[in-house]
Design a protein around this motif. Structure first.
Motif, mmCIF file in Angstrom:
data_model
loop_
_atom_site.group_PDB
_atom_site.id
_atom_site.type_symbol
_atom_site.label_atom_id
_atom_site.label_comp_id
_atom_site.label_asym_id
_atom_site.label_seq_id
_atom_site.Cartn_x
_atom_site.Cartn_y
_atom_site.Cartn_z
ATOM 1 N N GLN A 141 0.855 -1.197 0.000
ATOM 2 C CA GLN A 141 0.000 0.000 0.000
ATOM 3 C C GLN A 141 0.879 1.230 0.000
ATOM 4 O OE1 GLN A 141 -3.225 0.306 -0.383
ATOM 5 N NE2 GLN A 141 -3.419 -1.908 -0.629
ATOM 6 N N SER A 142 0.569 2.237 -0.710
ATOM 7 C CA SER A 142 -0.650 2.384 -1.495
ATOM 8 C C SER A 142 -0.472 1.812 -2.899
ATOM 9 C CB SER A 142 -0.976 3.868 -1.652
ATOM 10 O OG SER A 142 -1.149 4.496 -0.439
ATOM 11 N N ASP A 143 -1.556 1.312 -3.477
ATOM 12 C CA ASP A 143 -1.531 1.013 -4.897
ATOM 13 C C ASP A 143 -1.433 2.322 -5.663
ATOM 14 O OD1 ASP A 143 -1.830 -1.817 -5.002
ATOM 15 O OD2 ASP A 143 -3.929 -1.604 -4.448
ATOM 16 N N ALA A 144 -0.705 2.298 -6.778
ATOM 17 C CA ALA A 144 -0.588 3.514 -7.588
ATOM 18 C C ALA A 144 -0.866 3.176 -9.047
ATOM 19 C CB ALA A 144 0.785 4.142 -7.410
ATOM 20 N N PHE A 145 -2.141 3.321 -9.409
ATOM 21 C CA PHE A 145 -2.552 3.118 -10.803
ATOM 22 C C PHE A 145 -2.712 4.522 -11.403
ATOM 23 C CE2 PHE A 145 -5.066 -0.273 -8.403
ATOM 24 C CZ PHE A 145 -4.018 -1.186 -8.435
ATOM 25 N N VAL A 146 -1.666 4.991 -12.020
ATOM 26 C CA VAL A 146 -1.637 6.399 -12.424
ATOM 27 C C VAL A 146 -2.367 6.577 -13.756
ATOM 28 C CG1 VAL A 146 -0.153 8.352 -12.976
ATOM 29 C CG2 VAL A 146 0.538 6.717 -11.188
ATOM 30 N N HIS A 147 -3.335 7.476 -13.753
ATOM 31 C CA HIS A 147 -4.125 7.763 -14.948
ATOM 32 C C HIS A 147 -3.440 8.892 -15.714
ATOM 33 C CE1 HIS A 147 -8.290 9.081 -16.706
ATOM 34 N NE2 HIS A 147 -7.584 8.358 -17.558
ATOM 35 N N VAL A 148 -3.071 8.622 -16.966
ATOM 36 C CA VAL A 148 -2.413 9.652 -17.773
ATOM 37 C C VAL A 148 -3.444 10.675 -18.237
ATOM 38 C CG1 VAL A 148 -1.081 10.125 -19.859
ATOM 39 C CG2 VAL A 148 -0.649 8.025 -18.564
ATOM 40 N N THR A 149 -3.292 11.893 -17.752
ATOM 41 C CA THR A 149 -4.161 13.003 -18.168
ATOM 42 C C THR A 149 -3.250 14.152 -18.608
ATOM 43 O OG1 THR A 149 -4.145 13.876 -15.922
ATOM 44 C CG2 THR A 149 -5.986 12.431 -16.507
ATOM 45 N N ASP A 150 -3.851 15.195 -19.161
ATOM 46 C CA ASP A 150 -3.056 16.337 -19.629
ATOM 47 C C ASP A 150 -2.222 16.954 -18.510
ATOM 48 O OD1 ASP A 150 -3.898 16.056 -22.166
ATOM 49 O OD2 ASP A 150 -5.448 17.607 -22.089
ATOM 50 N N GLY A 151 -2.762 16.921 -17.280
ATOM 51 C CA GLY A 151 -2.057 17.588 -16.183
ATOM 52 C C GLY A 151 -1.126 16.697 -15.388
ATOM 53 N N LEU A 152 -0.904 15.471 -15.844
ATOM 54 C CA LEU A 152 -0.066 14.568 -15.032
ATOM 55 C C LEU A 152 1.334 15.142 -14.833
ATOM 56 C CD1 LEU A 152 0.426 11.923 -13.540
ATOM 57 C CD2 LEU A 152 0.882 10.825 -15.756
ATOM 58 N N PHE A 153 1.889 15.753 -15.873
ATOM 59 C CA PHE A 153 3.221 16.365 -15.762
ATOM 60 C C PHE A 153 3.102 17.868 -16.030
ATOM 61 C CE2 PHE A 153 3.744 12.063 -17.607
ATOM 62 C CZ PHE A 153 4.402 11.456 -16.541
ATOM 63 N N ASP A 154 3.965 18.635 -15.366
ATOM 64 C CA ASP A 154 3.994 20.057 -15.694
ATOM 65 C C ASP A 154 4.966 20.292 -16.852
ATOM 66 O OD1 ASP A 154 6.596 20.210 -14.737
ATOM 67 O OD2 ASP A 154 6.031 21.128 -12.820
ATOM 68 N N GLU A 155 5.184 21.542 -17.214
ATOM 69 C CA GLU A 155 5.998 21.834 -18.406
ATOM 70 C C GLU A 155 7.450 21.437 -18.245
ATOM 71 O OE1 GLU A 155 5.232 25.912 -19.382
ATOM 72 O OE2 GLU A 155 3.190 25.450 -20.021
#
Ligand SMILES: Cc1cc2nc3c(=O)[nH]c(=O)nc-3n(C[C@H](O)[C@H](O)[C@H](O)COP(=O)(O)O)c2cc1C
Length: 183
Positions: A141-155
Motif C-alpha cells: 500500500q498504497s496502490d498507484a494506478f496512475v491515470h495519464v491526463t493532460d495535467g499529469l506532468f507540468d511543463e
C-alpha cells in the motif's frame, strides 16, 4: 545505512513513454539519500535457457545493476492485461541461472501509468505474483494506478499539482519500505 541506490526498471521501450516520464518525475520526490538509476533492458536478447552458462554482457550488466542496488522500482505499462514482454524477459534473465537470482530480497515498489482509468491494475497484480516467486518483497500500500491526463506532468516534466500529493505520499511510503528491508 546512509545511502540507498535504487534500480529503476521501466517496462516500456517507447521513445515518448509515459511510464519513463513518470519514472523520471517521481524520483524527484525522494529524499537526497536515495539515488536512482534506470537499468537498460532494450538490448537484452530473448531469454533462452540454453544460454544460462554463457550470459551476454548486457545480461551481466543488468544483474550487476540489480545486485548493486538496495531497492527496486518498477514503472510499467499494462499490455493486454499483463506486463509487457520486454519486462518479463528482463526479469527472467536476471533470475537465472538457477540459484543465482539477482532479484532476491530486494524491496520493490510498483508504479504504472495508463491512459485507461484502471489501467495497469492487472499488470501490477501479475507483476506481484512474479516477484513473489523471486523472493522480492513488494510494497503493498498504497496502490498507484496512475491515470495519464493532460495535467499529469507540468511543463518541466515534474509531477503536476493534481497528482503531486498522492505520489509524494506513495514515495514516502516507498522510502520507509526500502529502509525497513534494505541490508
Ligand atoms: C500491445 C498493447 C497492449 C495494451 N494493453 C493495454 C491494457 O491491457 N490496459 C491498458 O490500460 N492499456 C493498454 N495499452 C495502452 C497503453 O496503456 C498505452 O499504449 C501506454 O501509453 C503504454 O505505456 P508507455 O506510454 O509507457 O509506453 C496497450 C498498448 C499496447 C501497445
Amino acid at each position: 545505512m546512509s545511502q540507498y541506490q535504487i534500480a529503476v526498471i521501466v517496462g516500456s521501450l517507447r521513445k515518448d513513454s509515459f511510464n519513463r516520464k513518470l519514472a523520471d518525475a517521481v524520483v524527484k520526490l525522494a529524499p537526497p539519500e536515495f539515488t536512482f538509476k534506470q537499468v537498460q533492458i532494450s538490448d537484452l536478447p530473448l531469454y533462452n535457457q540454453d544460454d544460462d552458462e554463457s550470459q551476454t554482457a548486457s545480461v551481466k550488466r543488468l544483474k550487476d545493476d540489480i545486485k548493486g542496488a538496495q531497492g527496486l522500482l518498477f514503472v510499467t505499462p499494462e499490455y493486454n492485461h499483463s506486463i509487457p514482454g520486454v519486462l518479463k524477459n528482463a526479469i527472467d534473465h536476471a533470475s537465472r541461472p538457477q540459484g543465482q537470482n539477482a532479484w532476491a530480497e530486494k524491496p520493490a515498489g510498483i508504479l504504472g501509468a495508463s491512459p485507461g482509468v484502471i489501467g495497469t491494475a492487472m499488470a501490477q497484480q501479475h507483476l506481484r505474483n512474479i516477484l513473489a516467486s523471486l523472493d522480492v518483497p513488494t510494497l503493498g500500500q498504497s496502490d498507484a494506478f496512475v491515470h495519464v491526463t493532460d495535467g499529469l506532468f507540468d511543463e518541466e516534466g515534474n509531477i503536476g499539482s493534481e497528482s503531486k500529493e498522492f505520489l509524494q505520499n506513495w514515495m514516502d511510503q516507498y522510502v520507509a519500505w526500502v529502509k525497513k528491508h534494505a541490508g
